[in-house]
Write a protein that holds these residues in place. Structure first.
Motif, short mmCIF file in Angstrom:
data_model
loop_
_atom_site.label_atom_id
_atom_site.label_comp_id
_atom_site.label_asym_id
_atom_site.label_seq_id
_atom_site.Cartn_x
_atom_site.Cartn_y
_atom_site.Cartn_z
N TYR A 42 0.82 -1.21 0.00
CA TYR A 42 0.00 0.00 0.00
C TYR A 42 0.85 1.26 0.00
O TYR A 42 0.51 2.26 -0.62
N ALA A 44 1.85 3.37 2.65
CA ALA A 44 1.32 4.50 3.42
C ALA A 44 2.28 4.98 4.50
O ALA A 44 2.42 6.18 4.70
N LEU A 125 -3.32 5.30 10.74
CA LEU A 125 -3.86 5.32 9.37
C LEU A 125 -3.04 4.47 8.41
O LEU A 125 -2.87 4.84 7.24
N ARG A 147 -10.50 13.56 4.26
CA ARG A 147 -9.32 13.75 3.43
C ARG A 147 -8.29 14.54 4.21
O ARG A 147 -8.64 15.37 5.05
N GLY A 148 -7.04 14.29 3.91
CA GLY A 148 -5.96 15.05 4.54
C GLY A 148 -6.00 14.93 6.05
O GLY A 148 -6.07 13.83 6.59
N PRO A 149 -5.95 16.06 6.76
CA PRO A 149 -5.92 15.99 8.22
C PRO A 149 -7.19 15.39 8.81
O PRO A 149 -7.20 14.99 9.96
N ARG A 151 -8.65 12.70 7.74
CA ARG A 151 -8.75 11.29 7.42
C ARG A 151 -8.79 10.43 8.69
O ARG A 151 -8.01 10.63 9.60
N GLU B 345 -7.31 8.76 -4.68
CA GLU B 345 -6.04 8.64 -3.97
C GLU B 345 -4.99 8.10 -4.93
O GLU B 345 -5.27 7.15 -5.65
N GLY B 497 -4.71 20.77 3.33
CA GLY B 497 -6.12 20.41 3.17
C GLY B 497 -6.39 19.57 1.95
O GLY B 497 -7.35 18.82 1.90
N GLU B 498 -5.54 19.69 0.93
CA GLU B 498 -5.77 18.96 -0.31
C GLU B 498 -5.01 17.64 -0.36
O GLU B 498 -5.20 16.85 -1.28
N SER B 499 -4.12 17.40 0.60
CA SER B 499 -3.46 16.10 0.68
C SER B 499 -4.52 15.04 0.88
O SER B 499 -5.47 15.23 1.62
N CYS B 500 -4.38 13.90 0.20
CA CYS B 500 -5.42 12.88 0.35
C CYS B 500 -5.32 12.23 1.72
O CYS B 500 -6.27 11.66 2.21
N GLY B 501 -4.13 12.29 2.34
CA GLY B 501 -3.98 11.73 3.67
C GLY B 501 -3.50 10.30 3.69
O GLY B 501 -3.40 9.69 4.74
N LYS B 502 -3.22 9.75 2.51
CA LYS B 502 -2.83 8.34 2.48
C LYS B 502 -1.44 8.11 3.06
O LYS B 502 -1.25 7.24 3.90
N ARG B 507 0.77 13.87 4.75
CA ARG B 507 -0.33 14.21 5.66
C ARG B 507 0.17 14.87 6.94
O ARG B 507 -0.26 15.97 7.29
#
Lengths: 288, 642
Positions: A42, A44, A125, A147-149, A151, B345, B497-502, B507
């Motif tokens: 993945y 991450a 996460l 999304r982002g913070p 998530r 993502e 804010g636009e980061s997908c956070g994966k 993130r």
């Protein structure tokens, strides 16, 4: 067969393997939190950074999603690798300051305390629970939100999830042991939330009743186990050439696949002695 | 209009249109791009149509609409007659005047003309305005000329000539060779050679193959893709059909932001028209090549858009997908995930889209501007295109020039044009001629380039060497009233804010950078913060999964590189010289300079300024909001930042 050089040692590998598989297979230590052999890679957590180079070209890669290539020169503990991992662990530790798994890992990279203001999140996460539930259990009972913070992982509308049949593999596979659940009366589903480790209930682990298991004559559990933690061992007490199934209880995530398929009811779920398992032990036991 | 059976029929139709144009009425063109519409262009168009239609002038003049002319600052714009008089800031009230005096008597309306801030004189004709005269409008050639609602307009201008040439006289390999030889590089930001990308996709096993037009333009202040889609949708369609023929693709998608309704409307209409002419769909121009298209709407905008799109499935295979409003969906793997209906993502590459793209099949993704450039190269040849630009970057690039600059708008110049020429000659210099401080290029993850590098010729490599990047071509001009720490904080907040956070570094890292920068702008910064930024930024760059994270530290790194002294001022002296960071700023009045005009007193929203006419004013720091309105309005430099 392809050949790579890892920290000066020649290593042979199959084409199509990830760099992480090759390097770990050769006995080198690479930390990961989001990688598990039972699910697709993945990329991450980014902790599995390795430095790869070829001629003048050199860069850091997340080895779990980087294909092993012939002639690649890999460094597992170069200055740059250590610096990157230390910063990544610093970010993680500041996010989850209460996690002992991350704290230990961070200390081993020379950090004394979380380098940024602590945020007290329970979940890193890594997505292992979400991916395991989707790819292996097939339930898709949990997923990512926001999304982002924003998530986070959760069930739809944070209610007990319809397709959940409380296998609790999500809790079993969590690398920092942060997933908690409550029984919902009258239903098989669990109420799902993340919290700090420590006050976690013991998770179920499979155990084989050797008296009833028919071993190689059936072996259904071996085929369904998503993490591959069941193998056959000789059972001389049952007669010559007889076998029974044996569960590696450190690797078991308690998903109950084996319990459901066993015709003899030989699989029993028992609370584990220790929680949680770390990724390293899972990997080692499966390789072993 | 019946289908055009082959290339000859297209050429004949073009000739007929050109003959008819010779006897046509003189055009009065109203710019109806999004910018001008927001300022009332549609009302101007209605008023002019009304006045002309009711008078005998209607026999000599035709009121027309056009797509965006790029000079959005001055809208609504009207270009009058064959002599191309340029009127700007036109309101419906001016319609009568324009019709009676300019169309009727031939007099030029002076108050509506453009006044050149550099030469300080009126300019009558549109092509003579320095903003246009210093540009090289190739991709934008039809924008602002042709009516986006009429395919015939574009055919008369020469559109689809390249398609006919490609389909009837060129082999697919030959097209790819031409694009490779021309040196075209992707205009979306990364600058990957387009020909090589096509080649990879053509050679990849698997059928069908897909092509995608990436119109998910998300950079703050950038609008070149929107303008091209609005003003010249046919060049994008033509480029995509040529690309599909070269690659061997049979289906196409366009992924557009849902925030671009006019672009979606114009593009969808253009698709329908092109299909009805046989320029799209089965057996294009009798060549036997088919490229099917379908308009498919996704997401919650389906209902609201269905009124002008009708049924959600047409019988041609270019699909219009509306984005869900995420910046990260401009990343190609996230974009494909979004088209497939999953969360946008990014995924690791390899496999590249050319190998495993949309639905796991070979896919070629290019940006709007790249597709729109393709017909030009096919029509005029690789050698002609190679002649424009620099050694490593060929052709022209559209920049959207915004911020504190006089002429805000879209600027198309050859690669290698200096920043100084773009900002000071075409852009007319900074607003109120305040000292220039920096220009931010490349969108939110680009960098800030200071005044000493203004003479740098702009191309992919030069911008990168300066710590910025080409990106999609955003250019934000900043003057001394801009705080560089605050700018970095603004862009990082956007990216956070636009980061997908994966992935972790993007993130968590952008959150931590934002926290540190916020501390500094609030006056709580320490010297250790800079050290921490310098440790954190390279790790985010090296370890992030996709381009968003890998470039996210750029705003910080480039401002630290060129404006370190401003960071130091914030941290050590607790001072913000630009007057932006409210916690560090006090506005005070210099009594010896203050004339007591009361201008600041009137604009102050907090009523923090006391004083009487012809007496020096005083700002009460306890009530002051630090908005800087007084500073901006004072004509005697009597208010200073302390």
């Amino acid at each position: 067969m392809i050949e790579l050089t890892v920290d000066g040692i020649k290593v042979l590998a199959e084409e199509g393997m990830s760099l992480l598989e090759v390097v770990r297979g050769a006995g080198f230590e690479v930390p990961t939190l989001c990688n598990h052999p039972a699910v697709e890679p993945y990329g991450a957590c980014r902790l599995c950074q390795l430095q790869v180079s070829r001629g003048n070209w050199s860069r850091l890669v997340a080895s779990c999603i980087f294909p092993a290539q012939d002639g690649l020169v890999v460094s597992t503990r170069s200055e740059e690798v250590v610096r990157a991992r230390r910063m990544l662990l610093g970010l993680l530790w500041s996010r989850c300051p209460s996690s002992t798994v991350i704290g230990d890992l961070a200390r081993s990279y020379g950090l004394q305390r979380p380098p940024f203001p602590a945020r007290d999140e329970a979940c890193i996460l890594c997505g292992l629970c979400v991916r395991f539930c989707r790819e292996r259990v097939g339930a898709e009972a949990i997923g990512f939100q926001g999304r982002g913070p924003e998530r986070r992982v959760g069930t739809p509308f944070d209610l007990p999830s319809e397709p959940c049949y409380s296998c609790r593999a999500c809790a079993g596979i969590c690398p920092i042991g942060t997933i908690h659940y409550e029984e919902v009366p009258g239903r098989e589903a669990v109420r799902w939330y993340t919290a700090y480790e420590g006050d976690q209930q013991p998770l179920p682990r499979a155990r084989v009743d050797t008296a009833t298991c028919s071993g190689a004559g059936c072996a259904a559990c071996l085929t369904v186990c998503p993490v591959g933690c069941i193998r056959l061992v000789a059972a001389p007490e049952k007669g010559e050439a007889q076998t029974v199934a044996l569960v590696d209880r450190d690797a078991c995530v308690g998903c109950r696949y084996c319990e459901k398929i066993c015709l003899k009811n030989a699989m029993q779920m028992e609370p584990a002695q220790e929680n949680p398992v770390t990724r390293a032990t899972v990997k080692e036991s499966i390789d072993g | 209009m019946p289908r055009l059976a082959d290339a000859v029929a297209l050429a004949n139709h073009r000739r007929e249109l050109k003959n008819a144009a010779r006897h046509a009425r003189a055009p009065v063109t109203v710019c109806c791009g999004t910018g001008c519409r927001a300022k009332g262009a549609m009302e101007v168009f209605a008023a002019l149509s009304d006045k002309v239609g009711a008078s005998p002038l209607g026999e000599r003049h035709e009121i027309r609409q056009s797509g965006c002319r790029g000079f959005c600052e001055r809208g609504p714009m009207v270009i009058v007659g064959n002599e191309e008089l340029h009127y700007e800031g036109v309101t419906p009230k001016h319609a009568t005047q324009i019709v009676q005096e300019t169309l009727g008597n031939g007099t030029v309306l002076k108050p509506l003309l453009y006044r050149d801030p550099v030469a300080k004189q009126m300019v009558e004709r549109d092509p003579d305005i320095p903003f246009y005269a210093n540009q090289m409008r190739l991709v934008l050639r039809n924008c602002g000329r042709a009516d986006p609602r009429s395919l015939d307009d574009y055919i008369a201008e020469g559109s689809y000539g390249a398609l006919a040439k490609a389909l009837t006289t060129m082999y697919p390999e030959e097209i790819i060779e031409t694009i490779e030889k021309a040196g075209l590089r992707g205009r979306g930001g990364a600058g990957f050679p387009t020909g090589a990308k096509w080649q990879m996709c053509r050679k990849a096993p698997g059928k069908p193959k897909y092509i995608i037009c990436n119109a998910d333009e998300g950079d703050p202040g950038a609008f070149m893709d929107r303008s091209v889609l609005e003003g010249d949708p046919h060049s994008v369609i033509e480029g995509m059909v040529i690309g599909a023929y070269a690659i061997g693709a049979s289906e196409g998608y366009i992924y557009v932001r849902a925030e671009y309704p006019l672009a979606v409307e114009n593009f969808t209409r253009a698709l329908e028209q092109a299909a009805s002419y046989g320029l799209l769909g089965e057996d294009i121009l009798g060549s036997g090549f088919s490229f099917a298209m379908r308009v498919q709407l996704i997401g919650s905008f389906r209902q609201s858009l269905s009124h002008w799109l009708g049924d959600d499935s047409f019988d041609f295979n270019l699909r219009v997908s509306l984005g869900g409003g995420a910046f990260v969906c401009g990343e190609e793997t996230a974009l494909m995930a979004s088209i497939e209906g999953r969360a946008g993502e990014p995924r690791p590459k390899p496999p590249f889209p050319a190998q495993e793209g949309l639905w796991g099949l070979p896919t070629n993704i290019n940006n709007v501007e790249t597709w729109a450039t393709v017909p030009l190269i096919i029509e005029r040849g690789a050698d002609w295109y190679r002649g424009i630009g620099t050694e490593s970057s060929k052709g022209t690039k559209i920049f959207s020039l915004v911020g504190k600059v006089k002429n805000t708008g879209l600027v198309e110049v050859p690669m290698g044009t200096t920043l100084r020429k773009i900002i000071f000659e075409i852009g007319g210099g900074t607003l109120k001629d305040r000292p220039f401080k920096a220009v931010q290029t490349g969108g939110p993850s680009g960098g800030c380039i200071p005044a000493e590098h203004l003479d740098t010729p702009v191309d992919y490599e030069k911008l990168q060497a300066l710590g910025s990047m080409m990106g999609s071509g955003g250019m934000i001009v900043m003057d001394e009233r801009t705080c560089m720490v605050d700018v970095a904080r603004y862009f990082v907040t956007f990216l956070e804010g636009e980061s997908c956070g994966k992935c972790l570094p993007c993130r968590e890292g952008t959150q931590r950078i934002r926290e540190i920068l916020s501390r500094i702008t609030q006056g709580k910064g320490e010297l250790a913060d800079i050290e921490q930024l310098e440790e954190l930024c390279p790790v985010i760059r090296q370890t992030s999964l996709c381009g968003l994270g890998q470039t996210a530290p750029n705003p910080v790194l480039s401002t630290l590189r060129y404006f370190r002294d401003e960071y130091m001022e914030h941290i050590v002296e607790k001072r913000c010289r630009s007057g932006t960071c409210k916690a560090l700023v006090n506005f005070i009045v210099l009594p010896e300079k203050c004339t007591g005009c009361m201008a600041c007193l009137k604009v102050c929203p907090a009523d923090a300024i006391q004083g009487a006419l012809k007496q020096a004013h005083v700002i009460d720091p306890n009530h002051c909001d630090r908005c800087g309105s007084c500073f901006d309005c004072c004509r005697f430099d009597a208010i200073i930042v302390q």
